[in-house]
Scaffold this motif. Structure first.
Motif: not given
Length: 87
Positions: A21-27, A29-30, A33
């Motif tokens: 989930n952390k990786a998905r959220r980061s992706r 957000r990218t 952005r």
């Protein structure tokens, strides 16, 4: 600390799920952005194309349980209105 075998397994599963989930959220957000940067630069064509790429990624986050449906809809609505307002 987890004592029973079931609790230990759940702890392992939670760690894996958290990382995914952390990786998905980061992706996501990218992608968001990139839209923000295009809006800030004032390039409407780039902002629209970035928004088109970000939209399915954000909705995928909804189906995977990373974001609530209304949260994703609100983000998309606000971004799209900002892109539309570019001259």
């Amino acid at each position: 600390m987890a004592n029973t075998p079931q609790a230990k397994k759940r702890a392992r599963q939670n760690e894996k799920r958290f990382a995914i989930n952390k990786a998905r959220r980061s992706r996501i957000r990218t992608y968001l952005r990139k839209v923000e940067e295009a809006i800030a630069s004032g390039d409407k064509a780039a902002a629209e194309s970035a928004l088109r790429v970000a939209q399915p990624e954000l909705m995928r986050g909804v189906t995977k349980g990373v974001y609530h449906k209304n949260t994703a809809s609100r983000k998309m609505s606000r971004l799209s209105s900002r892109v539309k307002s570019l001259a």
